[in-house]
Scaffold this motif. Structure first.
Motif, PDB file in Angstrom:
ATOM      1  N   GLN A 154       0.926  -0.649  -0.456  1.00 54.72           N
ATOM      2  CA  GLN A 154       0.589   0.233   0.082  1.00 54.72           C
ATOM      3  C   GLN A 154       0.780   1.185  -0.105  1.00 54.72           C
ATOM      4  O   GLN A 154       0.727   2.073  -0.565  1.00 54.72           O
ATOM      5  N   LEU A 157       3.298   1.616  -3.529  1.00 54.54           N
ATOM      6  CA  LEU A 157       1.643   1.866  -5.082  1.00 54.54           C
ATOM      7  C   LEU A 157       2.574   2.857  -6.305  1.00 54.54           C
ATOM      8  O   LEU A 157       2.360   2.189  -6.950  1.00 54.54           O
ATOM      9  N   LEU A 221      -5.913   1.141  -8.391  1.00 53.09           N
ATOM     10  CA  LEU A 221      -5.634   0.245  -7.082  1.00 53.09           C
ATOM     11  C   LEU A 221      -5.157   1.158  -5.540  1.00 53.09           C
ATOM     12  O   LEU A 221      -5.475   1.005  -4.869  1.00 53.09           O
ATOM     13  N   ARG A 224      -9.107   2.278  -4.330  1.00 50.12           N
ATOM     14  CA  ARG A 224     -10.048   0.890  -4.224  1.00 50.12           C
ATOM     15  C   ARG A 224      -8.620   0.399  -2.588  1.00 50.12           C
ATOM     16  O   ARG A 224      -9.565  -0.578  -1.783  1.00 50.12           O
TER      17      ARG A 224
END
Length: 231
Positions: A154, A157, A221, A224
């Motif tokens: 996370q 990214l 991504l 989300r």
């Protein structure tokens, strides 16, 4: 500028585009798996594992990718030619193709560069979250799967998006070992049509579109994935 050649050579460029995408997906997938091993290896408390991981990243990051491709294709590949048992095996159709040597070289490159990125992401996960996982009785593997690695990814990214775009551009080196990727296809068009700039312009736009698509996927991504940890 003239593009009348596009109707004749469009299928060649399309085939080259598919090969470029295959290089990107295969080396990206296997390279990321290797990068995970390298990233955790760099943080290992075992001196031998930590040293091997550091040596690997220094080797990959300290030598040009083009040299690595040449070593694999012209060096390792030529060794296989000298063994009749290899030439007669089911592996020979793969070992004689430059495509797979490029996949291996790109995979190693991703492992070296992204491995260091993952190491930084793992270190960036707040220790409180890991301590909370231990307090809940999670095993180390479960903690890695549910807390440590998801939180690190996370965090990373945006960096992984940049590395993926860099990998896309690195696939262009495949044409140096007779792999008909999208750049190799453009060079074929240039050689047969004597049009110098138009095929390169088409390829430049193609790479730009692919890069924008990669960035868009990673941006989705980021939106989300929840901000909190995956407890």
């Amino acid at each position: 500028m003239h593009f009348e050649w596009a109707s004749t050579y469009g299928h060649v460029l399309l085939q080259g585009l598919l090969i470029t995408i295959e290089l990107l997906l295969l080396s990206g997938f296997f390279g990321f798996l290797l990068a995970l091993l390298v990233g955790f290896g760099r943080l290992s408390k075992q001196p031998v594992i930590a040293w091997l991981s550091l040596s690997f990243t220094n080797l990959i990051r300290g030598t040009p990718l083009l040299v690595q491709i040449y070593v694999l294709y012209y060096g390792v590949g030529s060794l296989f030619v000298g063994f009749p048992a290899v030439r007669d095996s089911f592996l020979w159709p793969y070992l004689r193709e430059g495509f797979w040597y490029v996949v291996v070289a790109l995979t190693l490159s991703v492992g070296g560069y992204v491995g260091e990125v993952i190491k930084g992401g793992l270190r960036g996960v707040p220790k409180g979250e890991l301590e909370a996982a231990r307090a809940l009785g999670m095993s180390r593997l479960l903690m890695i799967r549910r807390i440590w690695l998801p939180r690190a990814i996370q965090i990373l990214l945006p960096s992984l998006a940049g590395e993926s775009v860099g990998l896309l551009k690195s696939t262009a080196l495949a044409s140096t070992v007779a792999v008909m990727d999208v750049l190799g296809a453009a060079n074929l068009v240039r050689a047969q049509t004597f049009r110098t700039y138009e095929p390169l312009l088409v390829i430049a736009i193609t790479y730009l579109v692919l890069a924008l698509l990669i960035e868009r996927v990673f941006r989705r991504l980021e939106l989300r994935i929840p901000v909190r940890g995956a407890l």
